[in-house]
Design a protein around this motif. Sequence first.
Motif, mmCIF file in Angstrom:
data_model
loop_
_atom_site.group_PDB
_atom_site.id
_atom_site.type_symbol
_atom_site.label_atom_id
_atom_site.label_comp_id
_atom_site.label_asym_id
_atom_site.label_seq_id
_atom_site.Cartn_x
_atom_site.Cartn_y
_atom_site.Cartn_z
ATOM 1 N N TYR A 17 5.827 31.550 -6.621
ATOM 2 C CA TYR A 17 5.956 30.411 -7.522
ATOM 3 C C TYR A 17 6.926 30.791 -8.641
ATOM 4 O O TYR A 17 6.593 31.555 -9.537
ATOM 5 C CB TYR A 17 4.595 30.020 -8.102
ATOM 6 C CG TYR A 17 3.612 29.550 -7.057
ATOM 7 C CD1 TYR A 17 3.554 28.213 -6.681
ATOM 8 C CD2 TYR A 17 2.746 30.457 -6.438
ATOM 9 C CE1 TYR A 17 2.645 27.775 -5.719
ATOM 10 C CE2 TYR A 17 1.846 30.033 -5.474
ATOM 11 C CZ TYR A 17 1.798 28.698 -5.113
ATOM 12 O OH TYR A 17 0.907 28.270 -4.156
ATOM 13 N N ASP A 18 8.124 30.248 -8.559
ATOM 14 C CA ASP A 18 9.193 30.630 -9.479
ATOM 15 C C ASP A 18 9.042 29.925 -10.823
ATOM 16 O O ASP A 18 8.959 28.698 -10.901
ATOM 17 C CB ASP A 18 10.551 30.277 -8.859
ATOM 18 C CG ASP A 18 11.703 30.897 -9.616
ATOM 19 O OD1 ASP A 18 11.968 30.454 -10.739
ATOM 20 O OD2 ASP A 18 12.330 31.834 -9.077
ATOM 21 N N ARG A 19 9.013 30.720 -11.875
ATOM 22 C CA ARG A 19 8.834 30.201 -13.235
ATOM 23 C C ARG A 19 9.925 29.192 -13.596
ATOM 24 O O ARG A 19 9.642 28.110 -14.147
ATOM 25 C CB ARG A 19 8.850 31.395 -14.202
ATOM 26 C CG ARG A 19 8.723 31.059 -15.679
ATOM 27 C CD ARG A 19 8.889 32.346 -16.489
ATOM 28 N NE ARG A 19 8.803 32.109 -17.922
ATOM 29 C CZ ARG A 19 7.687 32.182 -18.624
ATOM 30 N NH1 ARG A 19 6.550 32.459 -18.004
ATOM 31 N NH2 ARG A 19 7.687 31.975 -19.927
ATOM 32 N N GLU A 20 11.188 29.507 -13.281
ATOM 33 C CA GLU A 20 12.292 28.618 -13.626
ATOM 34 C C GLU A 20 12.197 27.292 -12.892
ATOM 35 O O GLU A 20 12.556 26.238 -13.440
ATOM 36 C CB GLU A 20 13.622 29.307 -13.313
ATOM 37 C CG GLU A 20 13.921 30.491 -14.222
ATOM 38 C CD GLU A 20 15.289 31.077 -13.959
ATOM 39 O OE1 GLU A 20 16.038 30.517 -13.121
ATOM 40 O OE2 GLU A 20 15.625 32.097 -14.581
ATOM 41 N N ASP A 21 11.733 27.321 -11.624
ATOM 42 C CA ASP A 21 11.578 26.078 -10.862
ATOM 43 C C ASP A 21 10.575 25.147 -11.528
ATOM 44 O O ASP A 21 10.770 23.925 -11.573
ATOM 45 C CB ASP A 21 11.131 26.385 -9.433
ATOM 46 C CG ASP A 21 12.183 27.131 -8.634
ATOM 47 O OD1 ASP A 21 13.357 27.121 -9.058
ATOM 48 O OD2 ASP A 21 11.835 27.736 -7.602
ATOM 49 N N PHE A 22 9.483 25.716 -12.044
ATOM 50 C CA PHE A 22 8.463 24.904 -12.706
ATOM 51 C C PHE A 22 9.011 24.274 -13.985
ATOM 52 O O PHE A 22 8.786 23.098 -14.266
ATOM 53 C CB PHE A 22 7.230 25.756 -13.015
ATOM 54 C CG PHE A 22 6.269 25.833 -11.861
ATOM 55 C CD1 PHE A 22 5.060 25.169 -11.903
ATOM 56 C CD2 PHE A 22 6.595 26.540 -10.710
ATOM 57 C CE1 PHE A 22 4.180 25.219 -10.831
ATOM 58 C CE2 PHE A 22 5.729 26.603 -9.638
ATOM 59 C CZ PHE A 22 4.510 25.941 -9.696
ATOM 60 N N PHE A 23 9.731 25.061 -14.780
ATOM 61 C CA PHE A 23 10.311 24.515 -16.000
ATOM 62 C C PHE A 23 11.320 23.412 -15.654
ATOM 63 O O PHE A 23 11.388 22.383 -16.335
ATOM 64 C CB PHE A 23 10.991 25.620 -16.806
ATOM 65 C CG PHE A 23 10.028 26.578 -17.460
ATOM 66 C CD1 PHE A 23 8.732 26.189 -17.765
ATOM 67 C CD2 PHE A 23 10.419 27.869 -17.769
ATOM 68 C CE1 PHE A 23 7.840 27.064 -18.377
ATOM 69 C CE2 PHE A 23 9.535 28.753 -18.383
ATOM 70 C CZ PHE A 23 8.243 28.345 -18.679
ATOM 71 N N GLN A 24 12.109 23.642 -14.621
ATOM 72 C CA GLN A 24 13.152 22.693 -14.246
ATOM 73 C C GLN A 24 12.567 21.339 -13.843
ATOM 74 O O GLN A 24 13.014 20.293 -14.332
ATOM 75 C CB GLN A 24 13.971 23.266 -13.089
ATOM 76 C CG GLN A 24 15.143 22.393 -12.653
ATOM 77 C CD GLN A 24 15.865 22.993 -11.455
ATOM 78 O OE1 GLN A 24 15.254 23.273 -10.422
ATOM 79 N NE2 GLN A 24 17.154 23.219 -11.594
ATOM 80 N N ILE A 25 11.582 21.333 -12.948
ATOM 81 C CA ILE A 25 11.035 20.059 -12.463
ATOM 82 C C ILE A 25 10.314 19.317 -13.587
ATOM 83 O O ILE A 25 10.364 18.082 -13.668
ATOM 84 C CB ILE A 25 10.098 20.277 -11.249
ATOM 85 C CG1 ILE A 25 9.746 18.933 -10.588
ATOM 86 C CG2 ILE A 25 8.846 21.037 -11.625
ATOM 87 C CD1 ILE A 25 10.893 18.234 -9.938
ATOM 88 N N HIS A 26 9.646 20.041 -14.496
ATOM 89 C CA HIS A 26 8.986 19.368 -15.610
ATOM 90 C C HIS A 26 10.012 18.812 -16.611
ATOM 91 O O HIS A 26 9.756 17.774 -17.250
ATOM 92 C CB HIS A 26 8.009 20.323 -16.309
ATOM 93 C CG HIS A 26 6.743 20.528 -15.533
ATOM 94 N ND1 HIS A 26 6.630 21.439 -14.512
ATOM 95 C CD2 HIS A 26 5.530 19.913 -15.613
ATOM 96 C CE1 HIS A 26 5.404 21.388 -14.006
ATOM 97 N NE2 HIS A 26 4.716 20.469 -14.663
ATOM 98 N N THR A 27 11.152 19.460 -16.725
ATOM 99 C CA THR A 27 12.233 18.919 -17.557
ATOM 100 C C THR A 27 12.736 17.609 -16.975
ATOM 101 O O THR A 27 12.986 16.642 -17.706
ATOM 102 C CB THR A 27 13.389 19.929 -17.668
ATOM 103 O OG1 THR A 27 12.914 21.124 -18.285
ATOM 104 C CG2 THR A 27 14.534 19.359 -18.492
ATOM 105 N N TYR A 28 12.890 17.562 -15.646
ATOM 106 C CA TYR A 28 13.310 16.323 -14.992
ATOM 107 C C TYR A 28 12.321 15.199 -15.293
ATOM 108 O O TYR A 28 12.702 14.061 -15.576
ATOM 109 C CB TYR A 28 13.412 16.520 -13.483
ATOM 110 C CG TYR A 28 14.519 17.449 -13.032
ATOM 111 C CD1 TYR A 28 15.621 17.716 -13.831
ATOM 112 C CD2 TYR A 28 14.464 18.059 -11.777
ATOM 113 C CE1 TYR A 28 16.635 18.566 -13.411
ATOM 114 C CE2 TYR A 28 15.470 18.911 -11.346
ATOM 115 C CZ TYR A 28 16.548 19.167 -12.168
ATOM 116 O OH TYR A 28 17.545 20.007 -11.736
ATOM 117 N N GLY A 29 11.025 15.524 -15.199
ATOM 118 C CA GLY A 29 10.014 14.515 -15.464
ATOM 119 C C GLY A 29 10.069 14.003 -16.897
ATOM 120 O O GLY A 29 9.988 12.790 -17.142
ATOM 121 N N ALA A 30 10.241 14.918 -17.842
ATOM 122 C CA ALA A 30 10.325 14.520 -19.253
ATOM 123 C C ALA A 30 11.550 13.638 -19.492
ATOM 124 O O ALA A 30 11.501 12.665 -20.257
ATOM 125 C CB ALA A 30 10.376 15.760 -20.140
#
Length: 441
Positions: free
Chosen positions: A348-361
Amino acid sequence: MVNNIVYIPPVKDCSYIDIDANMAVHINNAFTNKNVFRISDSLKEEELPLLTYDFKSKKWLTGRYIGKLFFNYNNQEYCFEVIPRFGNAAVMQLLEEIFNIKLAHSKSKSNLENKVHNELIKKLISIIWVKQLSKANVHGLPKNIVKRKHKGQTVKGRINIRKSVLPLYNENLLVSNSIEKQIDPIIISILHKAHKILAKDYFLSQNMLTDGVKEVINSAAGYKNKTITKNQYQSIKYGSMYANYKAIVDFSWQIIQRKNNNISQEQSKDTNDALFLDMAEIWESYLMTILRKKYSIGGWRVYSSKFNIYRNKDFSRGLIPDIILEKDNKVVVLDAKYKRMTTNYRDYDREDFFQIHTYGAFMQSQNKKVLGLGLIYPLLENFDQPQLERNFSKTLFGDSSSESWFKVDGIKLTESIEELRIQKEAFLSRFQTNLSMYYLA
């Protein structure tokens, strides 16, 4: 003097390998991202090396590209090959879905071992081109409306009374205007040039051509010397009758661009031949295709787009979600991740999680109701039910008042056509359950 080729044992994509550091660095220097054949011009390109060094494991790691690199090192020619970790047939099936064609599965396994420079990928590109062009040519070649002016004693089309006055008085001639349809010169030139490249460099033989493709090639004979610019290609207009030509023209343009990119590298002393496919691009295109097929008929818009943020600022950036589903101002945002996913915590890549949540925001900032976010992986094994539940959160960030879900999901890739179909349908069923629950809420 270069001796016989030394074939380094094939390695799988996204895998650790044992290789001499000097050799690894040389491979990266011999490789360029221009060696990657893009199946689409709509997806973002990234400058990535063939190999990266993982300092934690102290090993070299292959990336997402599959193909062969023939290169010279210490007066010896080598072949470095990266093969798909899910098998050749699985890749074939993804390409079949993307291009809506049938490929010859019986040859997919054995051909990859052929020692000819990149024969498999080149033949695969040729087959896709032929089958796409055959499907596109249902209504014949795209035609443009052209206005003709005729001056003579006969009338062609409609007489132009105003412009006929002087010629009729002075020369006893009439001026008339007619409307004709002619084959689009830009499209036919692109197709002709792509065919020429495929026949010369991609093992495309005459017996691989269908009657429809032969008809197109014969029609293109008069356009063989026409040079096409990028602006001309981008300005092509497709009427509704010929809209299905866009895909094959885009594909042909990629073939032409790769040929142009290789001209400078042909002079290199280190690289003899190199051709790769980007599995991340194929995975993303596959997910986009199956979601679009399922949801477009229900009124959903399934797309990808670039959103520019902080315009005119020194820190301006572009956000490019892989897949967006939108209907009635409600959206689901997904990111296709061609990485290993075994539900091990390290996957589970930390950057991937931040990226997708940024898209949602960002989508929320555009007054969209975000139904859910997801990271979608190709899987070696199924997620069992407990794993599926642990990889789904009913709210963003877990314990929150959010009305959006978040999930990590995927499709098990297999060389069995029937098994892959089952896995695809199971994924779509899970997605539909999440979508229906929150869309109707």
